[in-house]
Design a protein around this motif. Structure first.
Motif, PDB file in Angstrom:
ATOM      1  N   ASN A  82      41.072  33.215  47.738  1.00 20.19           N
ATOM      2  CA  ASN A  82      40.884  33.624  46.341  1.00 20.19           C
ATOM      3  C   ASN A  82      39.719  34.601  46.186  1.00 20.19           C
ATOM      4  OD1 ASN A  82      42.981  32.285  45.044  1.00 20.19           O
ATOM      5  ND2 ASN A  82      41.897  30.342  45.305  1.00 20.19           N
ATOM      6  N   TRP A  83      38.733  34.492  47.086  1.00 19.92           N
ATOM      7  CA  TRP A  83      37.604  35.427  47.013  1.00 19.92           C
ATOM      8  C   TRP A  83      38.061  36.865  47.270  1.00 19.92           C
ATOM      9  CZ3 TRP A  83      33.472  34.488  44.522  1.00 19.92           C
ATOM     10  CH2 TRP A  83      32.977  33.196  44.446  1.00 19.92           C
ATOM     11  N   PHE A  84      39.031  36.988  48.186  1.00 17.22           N
ATOM     12  CA  PHE A  84      39.531  38.339  48.481  1.00 17.22           C
ATOM     13  C   PHE A  84      40.300  38.893  47.288  1.00 17.22           C
ATOM     14  CE2 PHE A  84      39.020  36.345  52.623  1.00 17.22           C
ATOM     15  CZ  PHE A  84      38.153  37.267  53.202  1.00 17.22           C
ATOM     16  N   LEU A  85      41.066  38.005  46.659  1.00 17.29           N
ATOM     17  CA  LEU A  85      41.810  38.424  45.465  1.00 17.29           C
ATOM     18  C   LEU A  85      40.823  38.856  44.376  1.00 17.29           C
ATOM     19  CD1 LEU A  85      44.566  38.647  44.072  1.00 17.29           C
ATOM     20  CD2 LEU A  85      44.233  36.320  43.222  1.00 17.29           C
ATOM     21  N   PHE A  86      39.789  38.052  44.191  1.00 13.13           N
ATOM     22  CA  PHE A  86      38.766  38.356  43.189  1.00 13.13           C
ATOM     23  C   PHE A  86      38.099  39.720  43.490  1.00 13.13           C
ATOM     24  CE2 PHE A  86      34.218  38.007  41.982  1.00 13.13           C
ATOM     25  CZ  PHE A  86      34.386  37.976  40.606  1.00 13.13           C
ATOM     26  N   GLY A  87      37.741  39.929  44.762  1.00 12.96           N
ATOM     27  CA  GLY A  87      37.092  41.184  45.173  1.00 12.96           C
ATOM     28  C   GLY A  87      37.999  42.375  44.937  1.00 12.96           C
ATOM     29  N   ALA A  88      39.292  42.203  45.279  1.00 14.44           N
ATOM     30  CA  ALA A  88      40.242  43.315  45.125  1.00 14.44           C
ATOM     31  C   ALA A  88      40.389  43.669  43.651  1.00 14.44           C
ATOM     32  CB  ALA A  88      41.595  42.934  45.727  1.00 14.44           C
ATOM     33  N   ILE A  89      40.470  42.629  42.783  1.00 11.40           N
ATOM     34  CA  ILE A  89      40.626  42.892  41.346  1.00 11.40           C
ATOM     35  C   ILE A  89      39.378  43.600  40.814  1.00 11.40           C
ATOM     36  CG2 ILE A  89      40.803  41.790  39.066  1.00 11.40           C
ATOM     37  CD1 ILE A  89      42.613  39.676  40.410  1.00 11.40           C
ATOM     38  N   LEU A  90      38.216  43.134  41.236  1.00 14.62           N
ATOM     39  CA  LEU A  90      36.957  43.742  40.783  1.00 14.62           C
ATOM     40  C   LEU A  90      36.887  45.214  41.199  1.00 14.62           C
ATOM     41  CD1 LEU A  90      34.466  42.631  39.286  1.00 14.62           C
ATOM     42  CD2 LEU A  90      33.320  42.508  41.499  1.00 14.62           C
ATOM     43  N   LEU A  91      37.252  45.480  42.446  1.00 12.76           N
ATOM     44  CA  LEU A  91      37.222  46.863  42.933  1.00 12.76           C
ATOM     45  C   LEU A  91      38.186  47.739  42.134  1.00 12.76           C
ATOM     46  CD1 LEU A  91      37.027  46.466  46.808  1.00 12.76           C
ATOM     47  CD2 LEU A  91      35.313  47.453  45.300  1.00 12.76           C
ATOM     48  N   LEU A  92      39.357  47.162  41.843  1.00 13.38           N
ATOM     49  CA  LEU A  92      40.360  47.919  41.089  1.00 13.38           C
ATOM     50  C   LEU A  92      39.864  48.228  39.680  1.00 13.38           C
ATOM     51  CD1 LEU A  92      43.202  48.866  41.832  1.00 13.38           C
ATOM     52  CD2 LEU A  92      44.086  46.941  40.530  1.00 13.38           C
ATOM     53  N   LEU A  93      39.178  47.259  39.073  1.00 13.50           N
ATOM     54  CA  LEU A  93      38.689  47.447  37.707  1.00 13.50           C
ATOM     55  C   LEU A  93      37.615  48.537  37.641  1.00 13.50           C
ATOM     56  CD1 LEU A  93      38.438  43.771  36.407  1.00 13.50           C
ATOM     57  CD2 LEU A  93      40.108  45.494  35.768  1.00 13.50           C
ATOM     58  N   VAL A  94      36.880  48.736  38.754  1.00 12.16           N
ATOM     59  CA  VAL A  94      35.805  49.739  38.756  1.00 12.16           C
ATOM     60  C   VAL A  94      36.247  51.041  39.412  1.00 12.16           C
ATOM     61  CG1 VAL A  94      33.465  50.253  39.552  1.00 12.16           C
ATOM     62  CG2 VAL A  94      34.019  47.960  38.764  1.00 12.16           C
TER      63      VAL A  94
END
Ligand SMILES: C[S@@+](CC[C@H](N)C(=O)[O-])C[C@H]1O[C@@H](n2cnc3c(N)ncnc32)[C@H](O)[C@@H]1O
Length: 249
Positions: A82-94
């Motif tokens: 889930n941390w990777f999913l969270f990181g990917a979403i954060l990167l996408l948002l920025v």
């Protein structure tokens, strides 16, 4: 050879396929498990070789060499996926702009904002548009310095836009829009500013010429329009150099 992201996928992919197509049958034949550390190091070595052979920039070579060994290392840490999913979403948002148009987020510095403020003060009250306005690091200080001018920032990365919206609150001469720069008409502005990357410049110049009115000014930070001589280059006193290329329409 060019260094587009697709090219890098192809280089890394070729290294993976080459190493696995040798290692799998070899260890399969011996009925032993694939040694993943050694395999990932071999993939890194082959990818580095391919990247060097095709003359990729040095930082791409480092990424190629380290990518698979890092994947192996991360796997051994047994981190919750889930941390990777969270990181990917954060990167996408920025960094949405980096994915869709090779324009990541980095910010204009204080010296650049100072040079822009001088330029705008010379022109008198203006309607200024920042294409890909990031966090508002250009629009916000300019709006404070030049209360008689109107500033519009257009940004399409959700989290970046939200932070910029927060910074522009309470400033009546800022309009902060969540939009795609390619869908933004340029005909209503005296000055259009862009700090993007080399990739969109030829297309952006076509848009500028088609839409900006006579007498208006297009400014590109750091990245000139290929094949077009600027009317003025402002050398901003900073490291690394960030010249402002000015094109009078
Ligand atoms: C290099 S930053 C510049 C930020 C700001 N203009 C400054 O000078 O500090 C470029 C910005 O453009 C945004 N961007 C990239 N493609 C875009 C698009 N198609 N529409 C709107 N914004 C975009 C990125 O998300 C990023 O925030």
């Amino acid at each position: 050879m060019s260094s587009t992201p697709k090219r890098q996928f192809a280089l890394q992919g070729a290294a993976v396929i080459l190493v696995l197509s040798i290692a799998w049958p070899y260890y399969g034949w011996q009925a032993s498990a694939l040694p993943w550390l050694e395999t990932s190091l071999a993939i890194g070595g082959v990818a580095l070789f391919f990247a060097t052979l095709s003359r990729q920039p040095w930082w791409w070579r480092v990424i190629h060499a380290g990518f698979m060994p890092l994947v192996w290392f991360t796997h051994t840490q047994a981190i919750d996926p889930n941390w990777f999913l969270f990181g990917a979403i954060l990167l996408l948002l920025v960094f949405r702009g980096a994915l869709s148009g090779q324009v990541p987020l980095y910010l204009s510095n204080r010296q650049t904002v100072g040079a822009l403020a001088e330029l705008l003060a010379e022109r008198g009250p203006s309607r200024f548009l920042d294409l890909g306005a990031g966090l508002g690091s250009t629009t916000v200080p300019l709006a404070d310095a030049l209360p008689d001018s109107r500033f519009t920032g257009v940004e399409n990365a959700p989290l970046t836009w939200l932070v910029g919206r927060f910074f522009s609150l309470g400033r009546p001469n800022i309009r902060w829009r969540w939009d795609d720069l390619w869908q933004t008409p340029l005909n209503d502005y005296d000055v259009v500013y862009a700090f993007l990357s080399p990739a969109p410049m030829p297309r952006l110049w076509d848009k500028v010429r088609a839409e900006m009115p006579a007498g208006s000014l297009f400014i590109s930070n750091t990245f000139p329009v290929p094949g077009v001589a600027p009317d003025r280059i402002i050398d901003v006193d900073c490291v690394p150099p960030r010249p402002l290329y000015c094109y009078q329409l």
